[in-house]
Design a protein around this motif. Structure first.
Motif, PDB file in Angstrom:
ATOM      1  N   SER A 103     -76.483  45.349  66.285  1.00 54.05           N
ATOM      2  CA  SER A 103     -77.292  46.306  66.914  1.00 54.05           C
ATOM      3  C   SER A 103     -76.180  46.993  68.133  1.00 54.05           C
ATOM      4  CB  SER A 103     -78.506  46.165  67.381  1.00 54.05           C
ATOM      5  OG  SER A 103     -79.293  45.606  66.387  1.00 54.05           O
ATOM      6  N   ILE A 104     -76.060  48.300  68.064  1.00 51.62           N
ATOM      7  CA  ILE A 104     -75.221  48.997  69.000  1.00 51.62           C
ATOM      8  C   ILE A 104     -76.179  49.759  69.787  1.00 51.62           C
ATOM      9  CG2 ILE A 104     -73.092  50.460  69.288  1.00 51.62           C
ATOM     10  CD1 ILE A 104     -72.681  47.958  68.139  1.00 51.62           C
ATOM     11  N   ALA A 112     -78.213  55.126  69.162  1.00 50.66           N
ATOM     12  CA  ALA A 112     -78.172  53.760  68.796  1.00 50.66           C
ATOM     13  C   ALA A 112     -78.258  53.601  67.273  1.00 50.66           C
ATOM     14  CB  ALA A 112     -79.666  53.167  69.355  1.00 50.66           C
ATOM     15  N   ALA A 113     -77.278  52.577  66.911  1.00 45.70           N
ATOM     16  CA  ALA A 113     -77.153  52.190  65.356  1.00 45.70           C
ATOM     17  C   ALA A 113     -77.492  50.974  65.214  1.00 45.70           C
ATOM     18  CB  ALA A 113     -75.807  52.554  65.225  1.00 45.70           C
ATOM     19  N   THR A 114     -77.892  50.518  64.029  1.00 45.81           N
ATOM     20  CA  THR A 114     -78.104  49.240  63.419  1.00 45.81           C
ATOM     21  C   THR A 114     -77.016  49.117  62.367  1.00 45.81           C
ATOM     22  OG1 THR A 114     -80.062  49.062  64.640  1.00 45.81           O
ATOM     23  CG2 THR A 114     -79.439  47.383  62.913  1.00 45.81           C
ATOM     24  N   SER A 155     -80.715  55.826  64.983  1.00 40.68           N
ATOM     25  CA  SER A 155     -82.071  56.155  65.420  1.00 40.68           C
ATOM     26  C   SER A 155     -81.975  57.208  66.130  1.00 40.68           C
ATOM     27  CB  SER A 155     -82.499  54.995  66.115  1.00 40.68           C
ATOM     28  OG  SER A 155     -82.204  53.645  65.675  1.00 40.68           O
ATOM     29  N   TYR A 156     -83.082  58.053  66.000  1.00 39.39           N
ATOM     30  CA  TYR A 156     -83.394  59.262  66.733  1.00 39.39           C
ATOM     31  C   TYR A 156     -84.471  59.422  67.312  1.00 39.39           C
ATOM     32  CZ  TYR A 156     -78.965  60.984  64.241  1.00 39.39           C
ATOM     33  OH  TYR A 156     -77.722  61.132  63.637  1.00 39.39           O
ATOM     34  N   GLY A 158     -88.084  59.106  67.248  1.00 41.17           N
ATOM     35  CA  GLY A 158     -89.483  59.343  66.426  1.00 41.17           C
ATOM     36  C   GLY A 158     -88.876  58.765  64.934  1.00 41.17           C
ATOM     37  N   TYR A 159     -87.550  58.571  64.732  1.00 41.65           N
ATOM     38  CA  TYR A 159     -87.210  58.306  63.207  1.00 41.65           C
ATOM     39  C   TYR A 159     -85.811  57.570  63.228  1.00 41.65           C
ATOM     40  CZ  TYR A 159     -84.599  62.613  63.055  1.00 41.65           C
ATOM     41  OH  TYR A 159     -83.600  63.688  63.292  1.00 41.65           O
ATOM     42  N   SER A 160     -85.422  57.308  62.042  1.00 40.83           N
ATOM     43  CA  SER A 160     -84.079  56.807  61.920  1.00 40.83           C
ATOM     44  C   SER A 160     -83.502  57.279  60.272  1.00 40.83           C
ATOM     45  CB  SER A 160     -84.031  54.936  61.811  1.00 40.83           C
ATOM     46  OG  SER A 160     -84.508  54.648  62.986  1.00 40.83           O
ATOM     47  N   VAL A 161     -82.171  57.192  60.438  1.00 39.55           N
ATOM     48  CA  VAL A 161     -81.604  57.893  59.383  1.00 39.55           C
ATOM     49  C   VAL A 161     -80.578  56.777  58.781  1.00 39.55           C
ATOM     50  CG1 VAL A 161     -80.125  59.551  58.041  1.00 39.55           C
ATOM     51  CG2 VAL A 161     -81.994  60.036  59.777  1.00 39.55           C
ATOM     52  N   CYS A 162     -80.717  56.304  57.297  1.00 37.88           N
ATOM     53  CA  CYS A 162     -79.925  55.315  56.846  1.00 37.88           C
ATOM     54  C   CYS A 162     -78.634  56.100  56.055  1.00 37.88           C
ATOM     55  CB  CYS A 162     -80.633  54.693  55.524  1.00 37.88           C
ATOM     56  SG  CYS A 162     -81.556  53.218  56.344  1.00 37.88           S
ATOM     57  N   THR A 163     -77.518  55.328  56.116  1.00 36.97           N
ATOM     58  CA  THR A 163     -76.432  55.564  55.197  1.00 36.97           C
ATOM     59  C   THR A 163     -75.896  54.448  54.668  1.00 36.97           C
ATOM     60  OG1 THR A 163     -75.947  57.440  56.971  1.00 36.97           O
ATOM     61  CG2 THR A 163     -74.106  56.697  55.446  1.00 36.97           C
TER      62      THR A 163
END
Length: 325
Positions: A103-104, A112-114, A155-156, A158-163
């Motif tokens: 986790s960053i 923030a990114a995981t 992470s944004y 209210g939501y998170s986006v996957c790649t």
């Protein structure tokens, strides 16, 4: 006056200083065929590219079998078996949880990114599964992370986006330091032709015989390429082969001697047959020497044996004289 010709001929329509040449009939049909072939080719290429990284959540046997990397450096072969069962690590480099997680925290310019990843197979989640949008290429919303080997979640509010960052079947290996294989191996997982283009996650597995240190940071090396590192005993190579000739310089001299002997025979026999017109055993060059060679060898060994016996007798006679005296 306008002139019209049907079939594959031309229809020339002239007026004043202008002329229009129009290809008719079979020419139009040929153009349609060419366009159809080109369209089919483009469709086929896209279909192949879209299937070049197929997610596979069921069969990891091929990934485990291919989780072996070996290379040769300075005439030594180094072998890395990342999925090997070793003492204290029955799953090899694979995490017993089914995934590694880094986790960053967010900073001023980056959200923030995981990062989740698993080496040598797809990820498994018995707890803490990723929940994010855009996970269609890695299991979908209900099974996110289960059909790929590396995944990023940003992470944004209210939501998170996957790649998706990699699949087991597109994993490649290389040395961390090309001239220092004992340092460890670099494992790179890759995606292709997804919605975000080509993305990857590279994990440098450093050699550590004393245990494991899990990744704590992930670096963004380019637009969609990431790197991290860890230490593990399977990052220590095994020298399986030493590629050096056992005879060394002696073997080289022996081979040169054999080749020279055959060359001498070939040239000598050819000369005696074509120039001297001899045949049979007479065609062998220096036949008298080769016929007398066995006797010479016998006499040589008899001479050596005789000299050894003479020295032995002299030595034993001196001992007898000393005892008698």
């Amino acid at each position: 006056m306008p002139v019209g010709v049907s079939g594959n001929r031309f229809c020339v329509l002239g007026g004043g200083n202008q002329r229009v040449v129009v290809r008719m009939g079979g020419s139009i049909a040929a153009a349609v065929v060419v366009v159809a072939i080109l369209w089919s080719f483009v469709w086929l290429v896209r279909a192949i590219e879209s299937d070049s990284c197929p997610p596979n959540a069921e069969d990891d046997s091929s990934a485990l079998a291919s989780c072996i990397f070996q290379t040769t450096v300075d005439k030594k072969m180094y072998r890395f078996d990342l999925a090997a069962q070793i003492q204290g690590f029955p799953h090899g480099i694979r995490s017993e949880d089914g995934f590694y997680k880094v986790s960053i925290e967010a900073c001023e310019k980056q959200a923030a990114a995981t990062y989740w990843f698993q080496l040598c197979e797809h990820m498994k989640f018995n707890h803490d599964p990723p929940i994010c949008l855009g996970c269609e290429t890695c299991g979908g919303l209900n099974h996110c992370g289960e059909t790929c080997s590396a995944l990023q979640s940003v992470s944004y509010p209210g939501y998170s986006v996957c790649t998706t960052l990699g699949y087991p079947k597109t994993t490649s290996f290389s040395l961390i330091e090309p001239q220092k294989p004992e340092q460890g191996v670099r494992v790179k997982m890759l995606t292709c032709n997804g919605p975000n283009g080509n993305c990857s996650l590279a994990v440098s597995v450093y050699c550590n015989q004393n245990g494991i240190e899990v990744p704590t940071n992930v670096q963004n090396v380019s637009w969609c390429d990431f790197e991290t590192s860890m230490t593990h005993p399977v990052g220590c190579p095994i020298v399986t082969t030493i590629g050096r000739g056992s005879w060394g310089w002696f073997g080289t001299i022996f081979i040169m001697f054999i080749c020279g002997f055959f060359l001498y025979m070939a040239i000598g026999i050819t000369y005696r047959i074509t120039i001297l017109r001899v045949s049979g055993f007479e065609a062998i060059p220096h036949l008298d020497f080769w016929q007398g060679l066995p006797l010479r060898i016998k006499n040589f060994f008899e001479y050596i044996y005789g000299q050894c016996m003479e020295l032995y007798q002299q030595h034993t006679q001196e001992l007898y004289m000393r005892v008698n005296g």
